[in-house]
Design a protein around this motif. Structure first.
Motif, PDB file in Angstrom:
ATOM      1  N   ARG A  49       0.668  -1.281   0.075  1.00 58.12           N
ATOM      2  CA  ARG A  49      -0.039   0.088  -0.109  1.00 58.12           C
ATOM      3  C   ARG A  49       0.929   1.252   0.025  1.00 58.12           C
ATOM      4  NH1 ARG A  49      -2.757   0.967   4.536  1.00 58.12           N
ATOM      5  NH2 ARG A  49      -2.266  -0.829   5.371  1.00 58.12           N
ATOM      6  N   PRO A  50       0.473   2.141  -0.874  1.00 63.77           N
ATOM      7  CA  PRO A  50       1.411   3.483  -0.876  1.00 63.77           C
ATOM      8  C   PRO A  50       0.742   4.515  -0.079  1.00 63.77           C
ATOM      9  CG  PRO A  50      -0.257   3.447  -2.593  1.00 63.77           C
ATOM     10  CD  PRO A  50      -0.278   2.208  -1.969  1.00 63.77           C
ATOM     11  N   LEU A  51       1.254   5.655   0.104  1.00 66.17           N
ATOM     12  CA  LEU A  51       0.698   6.732   0.899  1.00 66.17           C
ATOM     13  C   LEU A  51      -0.320   7.606  -0.084  1.00 66.17           C
ATOM     14  CD1 LEU A  51       3.952   8.829   2.064  1.00 66.17           C
ATOM     15  CD2 LEU A  51       2.456   6.795   3.117  1.00 66.17           C
ATOM     16  N   ASN A  52      -1.389   7.888   0.636  1.00 62.18           N
ATOM     17  CA  ASN A  52      -2.304   8.773  -0.088  1.00 62.18           C
ATOM     18  C   ASN A  52      -1.617  10.283   0.119  1.00 62.18           C
ATOM     19  OD1 ASN A  52      -2.889  10.026   2.545  1.00 62.18           O
ATOM     20  ND2 ASN A  52      -4.893   8.782   2.831  1.00 62.18           N
ATOM     21  N   ALA A  53      -2.505  11.349  -0.751  1.00 65.85           N
ATOM     22  CA  ALA A  53      -1.920  12.620  -0.741  1.00 65.85           C
ATOM     23  C   ALA A  53      -1.689  13.241   0.513  1.00 65.85           C
ATOM     24  CB  ALA A  53      -3.227  13.493  -1.740  1.00 65.85           C
ATOM     25  N   ARG A  54      -2.747  12.891   1.375  1.00 69.04           N
ATOM     26  CA  ARG A  54      -2.604  13.581   2.731  1.00 69.04           C
ATOM     27  C   ARG A  54      -1.294  12.926   3.403  1.00 69.04           C
ATOM     28  NH1 ARG A  54      -6.613  11.856   7.427  1.00 69.04           N
ATOM     29  NH2 ARG A  54      -5.045  12.069   9.225  1.00 69.04           N
ATOM     30  N   GLY A  55      -0.943  11.734   3.382  1.00 71.63           N
ATOM     31  CA  GLY A  55       0.304  11.086   3.613  1.00 71.63           C
ATOM     32  C   GLY A  55       1.550  11.857   2.976  1.00 71.63           C
ATOM     33  N   GLN A  56       1.342  11.956   1.885  1.00 69.92           N
ATOM     34  CA  GLN A  56       2.665  12.827   1.276  1.00 69.92           C
ATOM     35  C   GLN A  56       2.926  14.125   1.913  1.00 69.92           C
ATOM     36  OE1 GLN A  56       1.363  12.099  -3.031  1.00 69.92           O
ATOM     37  NE2 GLN A  56       1.932   9.986  -3.076  1.00 69.92           N
ATOM     38  N   ARG A  57       1.730  14.680   2.053  1.00 73.44           N
ATOM     39  CA  ARG A  57       1.834  16.185   2.730  1.00 73.44           C
ATOM     40  C   ARG A  57       2.520  16.214   3.989  1.00 73.44           C
ATOM     41  NH1 ARG A  57      -3.151  16.500   0.201  1.00 73.44           N
ATOM     42  NH2 ARG A  57      -4.150  16.573   2.227  1.00 73.44           N
ATOM     43  N   SER A  58       1.960  15.046   4.637  1.00 73.02           N
ATOM     44  CA  SER A  58       2.636  14.943   6.195  1.00 73.02           C
ATOM     45  C   SER A  58       3.910  14.651   6.177  1.00 73.02           C
ATOM     46  CB  SER A  58       1.658  13.867   6.532  1.00 73.02           C
ATOM     47  OG  SER A  58       0.352  14.420   6.933  1.00 73.02           O
ATOM     48  N   ALA A  59       4.671  13.598   5.089  1.00 72.86           N
ATOM     49  CA  ALA A  59       5.739  13.238   5.117  1.00 72.86           C
ATOM     50  C   ALA A  59       6.771  14.535   4.853  1.00 72.86           C
ATOM     51  CB  ALA A  59       5.913  12.487   4.184  1.00 72.86           C
ATOM     52  N   THR A  60       6.173  15.419   3.995  1.00 72.95           N
ATOM     53  CA  THR A  60       6.836  16.576   3.550  1.00 72.95           C
ATOM     54  C   THR A  60       7.066  17.605   4.725  1.00 72.95           C
ATOM     55  OG1 THR A  60       6.490  16.398   1.017  1.00 72.95           O
ATOM     56  CG2 THR A  60       7.122  18.510   1.762  1.00 72.95           C
ATOM     57  N   ALA A  61       5.862  17.651   5.470  1.00 70.36           N
ATOM     58  CA  ALA A  61       5.839  18.603   6.738  1.00 70.36           C
ATOM     59  C   ALA A  61       6.740  17.976   7.740  1.00 70.36           C
ATOM     60  CB  ALA A  61       4.546  18.717   6.952  1.00 70.36           C
ATOM     61  N   LEU A  62       6.881  16.751   7.875  1.00 72.29           N
ATOM     62  CA  LEU A  62       7.502  16.351   8.928  1.00 72.29           C
ATOM     63  C   LEU A  62       9.386  16.403   8.415  1.00 72.29           C
ATOM     64  CD1 LEU A  62       7.227  14.674  11.556  1.00 72.29           C
ATOM     65  CD2 LEU A  62       5.134  15.184  10.437  1.00 72.29           C
ATOM     66  N   GLY A  63       9.399  16.202   7.322  1.00 74.66           N
ATOM     67  CA  GLY A  63      10.923  16.366   6.810  1.00 74.66           C
ATOM     68  C   GLY A  63      11.299  18.021   7.240  1.00 74.66           C
ATOM     69  N   ASP A  64      10.632  18.879   6.748  1.00 71.26           N
ATOM     70  CA  ASP A  64      10.707  20.523   7.143  1.00 71.26           C
ATOM     71  C   ASP A  64      10.826  20.589   8.510  1.00 71.26           C
ATOM     72  OD1 ASP A  64      10.359  20.780   4.247  1.00 71.26           O
ATOM     73  OD2 ASP A  64       8.426  21.406   4.435  1.00 71.26           O
ATOM     74  N   TRP A  65      10.083  19.778   9.492  1.00 64.62           N
ATOM     75  CA  TRP A  65       9.940  20.177  10.769  1.00 64.62           C
ATOM     76  C   TRP A  65      11.237  19.498  11.424  1.00 64.62           C
ATOM     77  CZ3 TRP A  65      10.145  16.292  14.860  1.00 64.62           C
ATOM     78  CH2 TRP A  65       9.809  16.810  16.336  1.00 64.62           C
ATOM     79  N   LEU A  66      11.784  18.319  10.953  1.00 62.53           N
ATOM     80  CA  LEU A  66      13.008  17.745  11.254  1.00 62.53           C
ATOM     81  C   LEU A  66      14.392  18.543  11.173  1.00 62.53           C
ATOM     82  CD1 LEU A  66      12.556  13.938  10.400  1.00 62.53           C
ATOM     83  CD2 LEU A  66      12.687  14.960  12.693  1.00 62.53           C
ATOM     84  N   ARG A  67      14.402  19.091   9.859  1.00 61.51           N
ATOM     85  CA  ARG A  67      15.420  20.149   9.404  1.00 61.51           C
ATOM     86  C   ARG A  67      15.329  21.457  10.089  1.00 61.51           C
ATOM     87  NH1 ARG A  67      14.230  17.499   4.747  1.00 61.51           N
ATOM     88  NH2 ARG A  67      12.718  19.044   4.141  1.00 61.51           N
ATOM     89  N   ALA A  68      14.000  22.022  10.458  1.00 59.64           N
ATOM     90  CA  ALA A  68      13.881  23.269  11.165  1.00 59.64           C
ATOM     91  C   ALA A  68      14.484  22.961  12.545  1.00 59.64           C
ATOM     92  CB  ALA A  68      12.555  23.682  11.249  1.00 59.64           C
ATOM     93  N   LYS A  69      14.360  21.925  13.207  1.00 54.64           N
ATOM     94  CA  LYS A  69      14.559  21.449  14.523  1.00 54.64           C
ATOM     95  C   LYS A  69      16.069  21.178  14.610  1.00 54.64           C
ATOM     96  CE  LYS A  69      10.694  22.127  17.158  1.00 54.64           C
ATOM     97  NZ  LYS A  69      10.720  22.497  18.485  1.00 54.64           N
ATOM     98  N   GLY A  70      16.793  20.666  13.620  1.00 53.37           N
ATOM     99  CA  GLY A  70      18.036  20.111  13.562  1.00 53.37           C
ATOM    100  C   GLY A  70      18.208  18.634  14.101  1.00 53.37           C
ATOM    101  N   HIS A  71      17.064  18.045  13.797  1.00 51.26           N
ATOM    102  CA  HIS A  71      17.086  16.654  14.149  1.00 51.26           C
ATOM    103  C   HIS A  71      17.266  15.842  12.798  1.00 51.26           C
ATOM    104  CE1 HIS A  71      15.326  17.719  18.085  1.00 51.26           C
ATOM    105  NE2 HIS A  71      14.069  17.862  17.348  1.00 51.26           N
ATOM    106  N   LEU A  72      18.609  15.843  12.572  1.00 52.97           N
ATOM    107  CA  LEU A  72      18.833  15.045  11.286  1.00 52.97           C
ATOM    108  C   LEU A  72      19.651  13.794  11.555  1.00 52.97           C
ATOM    109  CD1 LEU A  72      20.103  18.077   9.573  1.00 52.97           C
ATOM    110  CD2 LEU A  72      18.087  17.236   9.317  1.00 52.97           C
ATOM    111  N   PRO A  73      19.100  12.633  11.104  1.00 51.03           N
ATOM    112  CA  PRO A  73      19.610  11.209  11.321  1.00 51.03           C
ATOM    113  C   PRO A  73      20.775  10.946  10.411  1.00 51.03           C
ATOM    114  CG  PRO A  73      17.800  10.848   9.895  1.00 51.03           C
ATOM    115  CD  PRO A  73      17.839  12.476  10.306  1.00 51.03           C
TER     116      PRO A  73
END
Length: 166
Positions: free
Chosen positions: A25-49
């Motif tokens: 099962r792939p992501l839906n459109a909401r899931g894709q937006r959420s993943a992008t937002a979480l990536g932005d959040w991780l970068r903004a907070k400096g939480h980089l794995p």
């Protein structure tokens, strides 16, 4: 010395093809937006794995791709597909990087987060860990092999609704 775990549940998946095997099962459109937002959040907070430990399912892979992280080593694992907390614990104990992102599935990921934390983060959604929920936790250990239950200190916790609304 400390270690940091970023523990993320995959983003919202698409149920539009009920005959599709769960793992595909792939992501839906909401899931894709959420993943992008979480990536932005991780970068903004400096939480980089430095390392990503990711379930081999399509929805976890697409969640990782949507984060847009760079300079990370990625390990896809069948062991993390619908893994229980004790399996996630063992997989994490084999990690070597200081900061690790693990992407998995409920209910295991919610159980794992709760069992790792000495004290829960102050967030109403921590105990149900909705799609794309993300915990950042620190552990006062020099090596992941020393990881113990109930030893994590919450640093951050968020869900997509905090970042992009309902």
């Amino acid at each position: 010395m400390t270690k940091t775990l970023i523990l993320m549940r995959h983003a919202k998946s698409d149920w539009g093809a009920p005959s599709l095997p769960d793992k595909l099962r792939p992501l839906n459109a909401r899931g894709q937006r959420s993943a992008t937002a979480l990536g932005d959040w991780l970068r903004a907070k400096g939480h980089l794995p430095q390392t990503v430990l990711c379930s081999s399912a399509i929805r976890t892979r697409e969640t990782l791709a949507g984060l847009g992280l760079m300079n990370t080593t990625v390990n896809y694992s069948d062991d993390l597909y619908h893994a229980e907390a004790d399996v996630m614990f063992q997989v994490l104990k084999r990690a070597s990087s200081d900061t690790v992102l693990m992407i998995g599935h409920n209910p295991g990921i919610c159980d794992f987060a709760q069992m790792l934390m000495e004290d829960a983060p102050d967030h109403i959604r921590f105990h149900d860990y909705p799609t794309c929920a993300t915990l950042v936790a620190r552990f006062d250990i020099a090596d992941w092999t020393a990881l113990q239950w109930r030893s994590g200190q919450p640093v951050d916790f968020t869900v997509p609704r905090d970042l992009i609304g309902g």
